[in-house]
Design an enzyme around this catalytic site. Structure first.
Site, short mmCIF file in Angstrom:
data_model
loop_
_atom_site.label_atom_id
_atom_site.label_comp_id
_atom_site.label_asym_id
_atom_site.label_seq_id
_atom_site.Cartn_x
_atom_site.Cartn_y
_atom_site.Cartn_z
N ASN A 1 12.15 1.29 8.07
CA ASN A 1 12.20 -0.14 8.39
C ASN A 1 12.53 -0.94 7.13
OD1 ASN A 1 9.64 -0.87 7.00
ND2 ASN A 1 8.82 0.55 8.52
N ILE B 1 -3.06 4.62 10.46
CA ILE B 1 -3.88 4.89 9.27
C ILE B 1 -5.02 3.88 9.17
CG2 ILE B 1 -3.85 5.12 6.75
CD1 ILE B 1 -0.80 5.72 7.05
#
Ligand code: C5P
Length: 413
Positions: free
Chosen positions: A210, A307
């Site tokens: 990205n 995460i």
């Protein structure tokens, strides 16, 4: 990236051979976005011209205490008030002696006397002058009064001698000056930051990723270090310099980032997830480069671990801060993420239209349970410091609440 951004720095230049180095110093300070005004003594002007420092600082150089025109423009008291910090570099033995005795017989000493801002001197002189008992005592007096002494360095001197008395290099002076502004909001805390994008391989040469530049995460890590924290940053692939006093672990994929984060979690007080982790990865990574033989190619993707959510859900979770890049319904989406991921705080930014990814500036809306703050459009370094101030405040607040709860739990009544 430093605490000098937007700070008014009054640079005093006195008459030594190292005065020529003040030109480089002005440039370095301005690179840190400091606003610099220079005051020169008569001696300094024998070594370097005010015009040089005027051109580099972008402001007229002040030289004369008794010049009515200069005093009318920005007089010594105004200069003294204007300064967020005063640095005299180079500072000669003579200037230091005059400073010790509280003389106000030229513009620079008068400004120093009048200013309540933090002050520092960077001595530069022949080693014999530096080692003379008079200078030793004068330096001790300045230090006892809270005036910081930067250097001097040891090495070869313009006069042919070798020893202590060299002006510190411009970069070292800038770093030490920045230290005058560093806060201790997070002193004793361990902070773990994720930054940048992750890359998920499709084959040996291609990947999904990205547009994250990592700038915000790096700025956050720098700001946490400036606030006194011990900072570890797990960074995806980005082309950015590691901030001062930050330990950096480089990773590529989301899985590697997760592994690095979990490996560092022990003893972490605050976790700030600024990375733009790829949500999906290719289910299988082709061993060989994919051929463009078919007209259509369908990729099977599978979810990457979240995460931040994994960390925040742990029983021993640190104070957890997330980022939310939103294109619409910012508050609603951010608050929903705050709850869903069990976060202590979330910083939401609007992406697209030159904002967010890859930009140097950004604006943030920060949410926590029962509160919010608006951080207006500013350079990411400035925003990061504001964010760290909020994190520190909420973190200490939570910590104290936890202590009170534990005390009550122990109380038999
Ligand atoms: O759900 P969303 O991706 O919008 O959440 C963004 C926040 O979660 C960011 O703080 C990001 O660093 C973190 N995150 C993460 N692991 C993922 C996805 C997002 O830590 N796999």
């Amino acid at each position: 990236m430093s605490y000098l951004s937007g700070k008014n720095i009054l640079l005093g230049v006195t008459g030594g051979i190292a005065a020529y180095k003040s030109a480089e110093l002005v440039r370095r300070l301005r690179e840190q976005d400091a606003v610099v005004r220079v005051v020169m003594t008569a001696g300094a002007m024998e070594f370097i011209t005010p015009l040089t420092l005027q051109a580099l600082s972008g402001h007229p150089v002040a030289t004369d205490l008794l010049d009515p025109a200069a005093e009318a423009a920005m007089g010594h008291i105004e200069l003294a008030r204007w300064a967020d910090a005063v640095l005299v570099a180079p500072a000669t033995a003579n200037f230091i002696a005059r400073r010790v005795h509280g003389r106000g017989d030229d513009l620079l000493t008068a400004v120093c006397l009048a200013s309540a801002a933090p002050q520092a001197v960077a001595p530069a002189m022949n080693r014999g002058m530096w080692e003379d008992p008079a200078t030793r005592e004068n330096i001790a007096v300045l230090e006892a009064r809270g005036i910081r002494v930067f250097g001097p360095a040891e090495g070869s001197q313009a006069c042919g001698d070798s020893g202590p008395g060299r002006l510190l290099e411009a970069d070292e002076l800038v770093e030490k000056l920045a230290g005058l502004f560093s806060t201790a909001e997070l002193a004793g805390c361990r902070v773990l930051v994720t930054a940048g994008p992750t890359r998920e391989a499709l084959d040996p040469v291609r990947y999904i990723s990205n547009r994250s530049s990592g700038k915000m995460g790096f700025a956050v890590a720098a700001a946490a270090a400036e606030a006194g924290a011990q900072v570890t940053m797990v960074a995806g692939p980005v082309a950015l310099q590691t901030p001062e006093r930050v330990e950096r672990i480089d990773v590529v994929t989301a899985a590697e980032m997760q592994q690095a984060v979990l490996g560092q979690l022990d003893g972490t007080d605050i976790f700030i997830a600024a990375a733009a982790v790829a949500d999906y990865r290719p289910q299988a990574v082709a061993r060989q480069k994919l051929k463009k033989s078919a007209a259509h190619l369908t990729l099977e993707l599978e979810r990457n671990p979240d995460i931040l959510a994994t960390v925040a859900a742990r029983e021993d979770a640190p104070f957890s801060v997330g980022f939310a890049a939103e294109t619409e319904s910012m508050e609603q989406n951010a608050r929903q993420k705050l709850q869903a991921k069990l976060l202590d705080m979330i910083a939401a930014n609007r992406v697209g239209e030159h904002l967010g990814f890859d930009a140097d500036e950004n604006a943030l809306q920060v949410f926590w349970e029962g509160g919010s703050a608006e951080l207006e459009l500013a350079r990411k370094s400035v925003l990061a410091r504001q964010l760290i101030a909020l994190v520190a405040e909420r973190y200490h607040h939570k910590h104290n609440d936890d202590k009170v709860i534990k005390l009550h739990a122990k109380d038999p009544a």
